[in-house]
Design an enzyme around this catalytic site. Structure first.
Site, PDB file in Angstrom:
ATOM      1  N   CYS A  47       4.377  -1.905   0.562  1.00 56.78           N
ATOM      2  CA  CYS A  47       2.908  -1.999   1.062  1.00 56.78           C
ATOM      3  C   CYS A  47       2.062  -1.546   0.071  1.00 56.78           C
ATOM      4  O   CYS A  47       2.289  -0.742  -0.884  1.00 56.78           O
ATOM      5  CB  CYS A  47       2.970  -1.211   2.422  1.00 56.78           C
ATOM      6  SG  CYS A  47       1.355  -1.167   3.014  1.00 56.78           S
ATOM      7  N   SER A  49      -0.474   0.486   0.607  1.00 49.99           N
ATOM      8  CA  SER A  49      -0.732   1.873   0.199  1.00 49.99           C
ATOM      9  C   SER A  49       0.319   2.458  -0.485  1.00 49.99           C
ATOM     10  O   SER A  49      -0.079   3.469  -1.122  1.00 49.99           O
ATOM     11  CB  SER A  49      -0.643   2.342   1.779  1.00 49.99           C
ATOM     12  OG  SER A  49      -1.519   1.843   2.414  1.00 49.99           O
ATOM     13  N   HIS A  52      -1.068   2.199  -3.925  1.00 46.67           N
ATOM     14  CA  HIS A  52      -2.070   2.875  -4.017  1.00 46.67           C
ATOM     15  C   HIS A  52      -1.927   4.443  -4.320  1.00 46.67           C
ATOM     16  O   HIS A  52      -2.473   5.288  -5.069  1.00 46.67           O
ATOM     17  CB  HIS A  52      -3.262   2.929  -3.062  1.00 46.67           C
ATOM     18  CG  HIS A  52      -3.870   1.651  -2.750  1.00 46.67           C
ATOM     19  ND1 HIS A  52      -4.544   1.204  -1.737  1.00 46.67           N
ATOM     20  CD2 HIS A  52      -4.156   0.709  -3.708  1.00 46.67           C
ATOM     21  CE1 HIS A  52      -5.039   0.154  -1.972  1.00 46.67           C
ATOM     22  NE2 HIS A  52      -5.049  -0.241  -2.941  1.00 46.67           N
ATOM     23  N   HIS A  68       6.824   4.039   3.252  1.00 51.61           N
ATOM     24  CA  HIS A  68       6.519   4.207   4.755  1.00 51.61           C
ATOM     25  C   HIS A  68       7.072   3.160   5.601  1.00 51.61           C
ATOM     26  O   HIS A  68       7.153   3.609   6.714  1.00 51.61           O
ATOM     27  CB  HIS A  68       4.984   4.775   4.890  1.00 51.61           C
ATOM     28  CG  HIS A  68       4.155   3.577   4.530  1.00 51.61           C
ATOM     29  ND1 HIS A  68       3.713   3.233   3.169  1.00 51.61           N
ATOM     30  CD2 HIS A  68       3.676   2.721   5.426  1.00 51.61           C
ATOM     31  CE1 HIS A  68       2.909   2.217   3.121  1.00 51.61           C
ATOM     32  NE2 HIS A  68       2.857   1.655   4.860  1.00 51.61           N
ATOM     33  N   CYS A 175       4.559  -1.146   9.725  1.00 53.96           N
ATOM     34  CA  CYS A 175       3.138  -1.003   9.264  1.00 53.96           C
ATOM     35  C   CYS A 175       2.563  -2.320   9.034  1.00 53.96           C
ATOM     36  O   CYS A 175       1.366  -2.632   9.632  1.00 53.96           O
ATOM     37  CB  CYS A 175       3.379  -0.657   7.803  1.00 53.96           C
ATOM     38  SG  CYS A 175       1.771  -0.567   6.957  1.00 53.96           S
TER      39      CYS A 175
END
Length: 375
Positions: A47, A49, A52, A68, A175
């Site tokens: 993902c 995120s 990031h 995650h 997610c």
């Protein structure tokens, strides 16, 4: 089980320092303490995120194990755990649901106060870590750390799902699906015949497009600087594609010209202040709804024309589609199993976990909607 109550040595990906390439290492994963669950991971998605976090855009403590968006089997449980048992199929939850805090007790919203994203401690609820590598403490990311063959999470960060769920794909319901699809169908409640614009056609943006189409939107404008994403986006339901780099005017002006009035629903799935403002400016001034799903770097701010705020538009930040995670994610899994939602088009690549670096190259090149790593 031989591993019950013992430390497990397994393969995991570690970010040792900011913006470094992930390193595949042997790590030690301690058994779960009270209120915790140890999971044997089966699949995990890459993902934005996670990227990031690795780049330091979302500040975490180094070294850490990213990941995650995960699905796995419960290997063992700590004292007092009652919602899952060994052998259960589960999803990891980047946003927990403790059912006790002010966020959980309010019928609206889902950003549980026991989350470990903003800010991140990198530790379990008791302030300690369950991971070590070469004798060094390794931090958790978001109390999920799914880029590991085994992980330990709080009971509030894991949920049991239907035993029929296909574990090589179902991790995206942890997610991508709630964040994107849920933003359209559950948060914005996109209406039939409406016009929409989606800024960012990556994993989340693609799921938003699917949600807009499923809700009966008549026009879906996709905005991205990578035109390689356009054919895929059209296949998912985008009717018009815009590359801001090729425009001689701000993209919001182009959107307003295309629609005549501005869109009914605008979605930002990038996490940049300028695209958040562009999404807001693309909305119909009276009834437009602007949904922000992108996660921004710390200390970034955006400013809106104060005079135009009072005309009736709505600006709303959304996390995981506003779904209460433990309550709703199992329902999304069941909806998929009953063919009410289709997550399959979102998964463009599946690779073995040890090909993590190849998966990230595909992600950075914009070649994937979602690449799922299989353990």
């Amino acid at each position: 089980m031989d591993s019950l109550g013992k430390t497990i040595t397994c393969l995991a990906a570690i970010a040792w320092k900011t913006n470094s390439s992930l390193s595949l290492e042997e790590v030690q994963v301690e058994p779960p303490k009270a209120g915790e669950v140890r999971i044997k991971m089966i699949s995990t998605g890459i993902c934005g995120s996670d990227d990031h976090a690795i780049k330091g855009i979302i500040p975490l403590k180094y070294p850490f194990i990213p990941g995650h968006e995960g699905a796995g089997l419960v290997e063992s449980i700590g004292e007092g755990v009652s919602s899952v048992k060994p052998g259960d199929k589960v999803l990891t939850l980047i946003v927990p649901q403790c059912r006790e805090c002010s966020a959980c007790l309010n019928p609206k919203g889902n950003f549980c106060e026991k989350q470990d994203i903003l800010p991140s401690s990198g530790l379990m609820l008791d302030g300690t870590s369950r991971f070590t590598c070469k004798g060094e403490k390794i931090y958790h990311s978001f109390r999920t750390s799914t880029f590991s063959e085994y992980t330990v999470v709080p009971e509030i960060s894991v949920v049991k799902i239907d035993a029929a769920a296909p574990m090589d794909k179902i991790c995206v319901i942890s997610c991508e699906v709630p964040t994107g699809y849920g933003a359209a169908v559950h948060s914005a409640k996109v209406t039939p015949g409406s016009t929409c614009v989606v800024f960012g056609l990556g994993g989340i943006g693609s799921a938003i497009v699917m949600g807009c189409k499923a809700s009966g939107a008549s026009r879906i404008i996709g905005v991205d600087i990578n035109e390689e994403k356009f054919p895929r986006a059209r296949a998912l339901g985008v009717t018009d594609c815009l590359n801001p780099s090729n425009l001689k005017k701000p993209v919001q002006e182009a959107v307003k010209e295309m629609t005549g009035t501005g869109v009914d629903f605008a979605f930002e799935a990038i996490g940049l202040a300028e695209t958040m403002v562009a999404a807001w400016d693309s909305c119909h001034v009276s009834h437009g709804v602007c949904i922000i799903t992108g996660v921004s770097p710390p200390n970034s701010k955006f400013s809106l024309s104060a005079q135009t705020v009072s005309t009736g538009r709505t600006l709303k930040g959304v996390c995981l589609g506003d779904y209460k995670t433990k309550d709703c994610f199992p329902q999304l899994v069941t909806a998929y199993l009953q063919n009410k939602i289709n997550i399959d088009p979102l998964i463009t690549h599946q690779l073995p976990f040890d090909q993590l670096h190849k998966a990230f190259k595909l992600y950075h090149a914009g070649k994937t909607i979602r690449c799922v790593l299989l353990f």
